[in-house]
Structure formats: structure tokens, C-alpha cells
Design a protein around this motif. Structure first.
Motif, PDB file in Angstrom:
ATOM      1  N   LYS A  90      17.300  57.445  45.342  1.00 52.55           N
ATOM      2  CA  LYS A  90      16.772  58.409  44.364  1.00 52.55           C
ATOM      3  C   LYS A  90      17.825  58.766  43.318  1.00 52.55           C
ATOM      4  O   LYS A  90      17.506  59.005  42.166  1.00 52.55           O
ATOM      5  CB  LYS A  90      16.307  59.694  45.047  1.00 52.55           C
ATOM      6  CG  LYS A  90      15.318  59.495  46.170  1.00 52.55           C
ATOM      7  CD  LYS A  90      13.995  59.018  45.660  1.00 52.55           C
ATOM      8  CE  LYS A  90      12.998  58.905  46.808  1.00 52.55           C
ATOM      9  NZ  LYS A  90      11.835  58.131  46.464  1.00 52.55           N
ATOM     10  N   TRP A  91      19.072  58.862  43.763  1.00 55.50           N
ATOM     11  CA  TRP A  91      20.218  59.124  42.881  1.00 55.50           C
ATOM     12  C   TRP A  91      21.408  58.390  43.488  1.00 55.50           C
ATOM     13  O   TRP A  91      21.854  58.725  44.582  1.00 55.50           O
ATOM     14  CB  TRP A  91      20.499  60.614  42.799  1.00 55.50           C
ATOM     15  CG  TRP A  91      21.766  61.007  42.066  1.00 55.50           C
ATOM     16  CD1 TRP A  91      22.579  60.225  41.293  1.00 55.50           C
ATOM     17  CD2 TRP A  91      22.355  62.299  42.051  1.00 55.50           C
ATOM     18  NE1 TRP A  91      23.626  60.952  40.796  1.00 55.50           N
ATOM     19  CE2 TRP A  91      23.508  62.241  41.247  1.00 55.50           C
ATOM     20  CE3 TRP A  91      22.023  63.516  42.615  1.00 55.50           C
ATOM     21  CZ2 TRP A  91      24.331  63.327  41.011  1.00 55.50           C
ATOM     22  CZ3 TRP A  91      22.839  64.601  42.386  1.00 55.50           C
ATOM     23  CH2 TRP A  91      23.973  64.515  41.589  1.00 55.50           C
ATOM     24  N   PHE A 128      19.483  57.498  38.435  1.00 54.18           N
ATOM     25  CA  PHE A 128      18.479  58.383  39.011  1.00 54.18           C
ATOM     26  C   PHE A 128      17.086  57.777  38.936  1.00 54.18           C
ATOM     27  O   PHE A 128      16.814  56.932  38.085  1.00 54.18           O
ATOM     28  CB  PHE A 128      18.380  59.678  38.178  1.00 54.18           C
ATOM     29  CG  PHE A 128      19.534  60.601  38.263  1.00 54.18           C
ATOM     30  CD1 PHE A 128      19.594  61.571  39.250  1.00 54.18           C
ATOM     31  CD2 PHE A 128      20.546  60.549  37.322  1.00 54.18           C
ATOM     32  CE1 PHE A 128      20.648  62.468  39.299  1.00 54.18           C
ATOM     33  CE2 PHE A 128      21.607  61.447  37.359  1.00 54.18           C
ATOM     34  CZ  PHE A 128      21.654  62.402  38.356  1.00 54.18           C
ATOM     35  N   GLU A 142      14.545  63.283  40.148  1.00 52.58           N
ATOM     36  CA  GLU A 142      15.894  63.732  40.497  1.00 52.58           C
ATOM     37  C   GLU A 142      16.728  63.969  39.239  1.00 52.58           C
ATOM     38  O   GLU A 142      17.504  64.927  39.179  1.00 52.58           O
ATOM     39  CB  GLU A 142      16.572  62.698  41.402  1.00 52.58           C
ATOM     40  CG  GLU A 142      16.044  62.684  42.826  1.00 52.58           C
ATOM     41  CD  GLU A 142      14.641  62.089  42.959  1.00 52.58           C
ATOM     42  OE1 GLU A 142      13.984  62.389  43.963  1.00 52.58           O
ATOM     43  OE2 GLU A 142      14.194  61.332  42.074  1.00 52.58           O
ATOM     44  N   ARG A 143      16.549  63.135  38.246  1.00 56.04           N
ATOM     45  CA  ARG A 143      17.301  63.342  37.001  1.00 56.04           C
ATOM     46  C   ARG A 143      16.924  64.660  36.346  1.00 56.04           C
ATOM     47  O   ARG A 143      17.781  65.401  35.865  1.00 56.04           O
ATOM     48  CB  ARG A 143      17.065  62.188  36.030  1.00 56.04           C
ATOM     49  CG  ARG A 143      17.902  62.351  34.772  1.00 56.04           C
ATOM     50  CD  ARG A 143      18.101  61.084  34.072  1.00 56.04           C
ATOM     51  NE  ARG A 143      18.906  61.255  32.864  1.00 56.04           N
ATOM     52  CZ  ARG A 143      19.206  60.292  32.050  1.00 56.04           C
ATOM     53  NH1 ARG A 143      18.809  59.063  32.307  1.00 56.04           N
ATOM     54  NH2 ARG A 143      19.930  60.522  30.973  1.00 56.04           N
ATOM     55  N   TYR A 174      18.416  67.649  38.641  1.00 58.43           N
ATOM     56  CA  TYR A 174      19.870  67.862  38.591  1.00 58.43           C
ATOM     57  C   TYR A 174      20.384  68.044  37.165  1.00 58.43           C
ATOM     58  O   TYR A 174      21.407  68.693  36.965  1.00 58.43           O
ATOM     59  CB  TYR A 174      20.608  66.722  39.304  1.00 58.43           C
ATOM     60  CG  TYR A 174      20.382  66.786  40.789  1.00 58.43           C
ATOM     61  CD1 TYR A 174      21.018  67.735  41.570  1.00 58.43           C
ATOM     62  CD2 TYR A 174      19.501  65.918  41.409  1.00 58.43           C
ATOM     63  CE1 TYR A 174      20.794  67.823  42.938  1.00 58.43           C
ATOM     64  CE2 TYR A 174      19.268  65.989  42.775  1.00 58.43           C
ATOM     65  CZ  TYR A 174      19.916  66.939  43.524  1.00 58.43           C
ATOM     66  OH  TYR A 174      19.688  67.022  44.873  1.00 58.43           O
TER      67      TYR A 174
END
Length: 117
Positions: free
Chosen positions: A77-78, A91, A95-96, A99
Motif C-alpha cells: 500500500k505504501w 503509494f 494511503e497517499r 498520509y
């Protein structure tokens, strides 16, 4: 030895060639001792994110540049790749957005590649 700018250029080319999107390069060298550059990109799936990581590692290894550390590969995912002076963040979109490294590092200078840094 390849310097940070050359690493960033090679990483950027791999990400472009392998269809990563929303690629950003942040110069953070004036803000922290952690690294000089962050390269941030988005992949479309676990498989795509892992493939981007694998290709970066392969292409840089061909030039004698080895990753110091990789985090998040199994999760997909990251993924963080630590090349010392360059840290790569790949990412998936949720998730991008969550975060939001670009906001956290808002004081960093964004680098736009026009075939050179």
C-alpha cells in the motif's frame, strides 16, 4: 558513484516508464538531515506498487546503486525505498491521500524535471 540528482532522474524515468502517476520530487535537503530528496508516486494496485519498486531497484542496481532499506513491500500500500540521499515513497491512492506527505513537507522545494534537475 551516482549522486542524488542522478538517482532522482533515473527513479523518475522508471516511474514514468512503468506508468506511475502523480510523481512529485521534493528537495528536503535544506529542511532535514534524513535525505536530500523525496520522490513520491502513486501506483494503481498492490501489484503495480510492487512492480514499480522492483523496477527501480533493478535499474539502480545496474548502475551499482543499492537500496539501503525497503519498508512496506509485503503490504503493497505504501512502499518506502531508502537510498540514503534519496527516499522513494510509492503509494496507492488512499494511503497517499491519508498520509499527505506533500502537506507535511510543504516547506520543501518541488523539483520539476525537464530532463535535468
Amino acid at each position: 558513484m551516482i549522486d542524488g540528482k542522478d538517482k532522482v532522474s533515473k527513479i523518475y524515468k522508471v516511474l514514468e516508464d512503468k506508468k506511475a502517476y502523480d510523481i512529485k520530487i521534493l528537495y528536503i535537503g535544506d529542511l532535514t538531515i534524513v535525505a536530500d530528496y523525496f520522490v513520491i508516486a502513486t501506483g494503481s494496485s498492490d501489484t503495480h506498487v510492487k512492480a514499480l519498486t522492483d523496477e527501480i531497484e533493478k535499474k539502480l542496481m545496474e548502475d551499482g546503486v543499492f537500496v539501503d532499506h525497503i519498508e512496506g513491500y509485503n503490504w503493497g500500500k505504501w512502499i518506502l525505498m531508502d537510498y540514503g540521499d534519496v527516499i522513494v515513497h510509492i503509494f496507492q491512492q488512499p494511503e497517499r491521500e491519508f498520509y499527505n506527505l506533500e502537506r507535511l513537507w510543504a516547506d520543501a522545494k518541488e523539483i520539476v524535471l525537464d530532463n535535468r534537475i
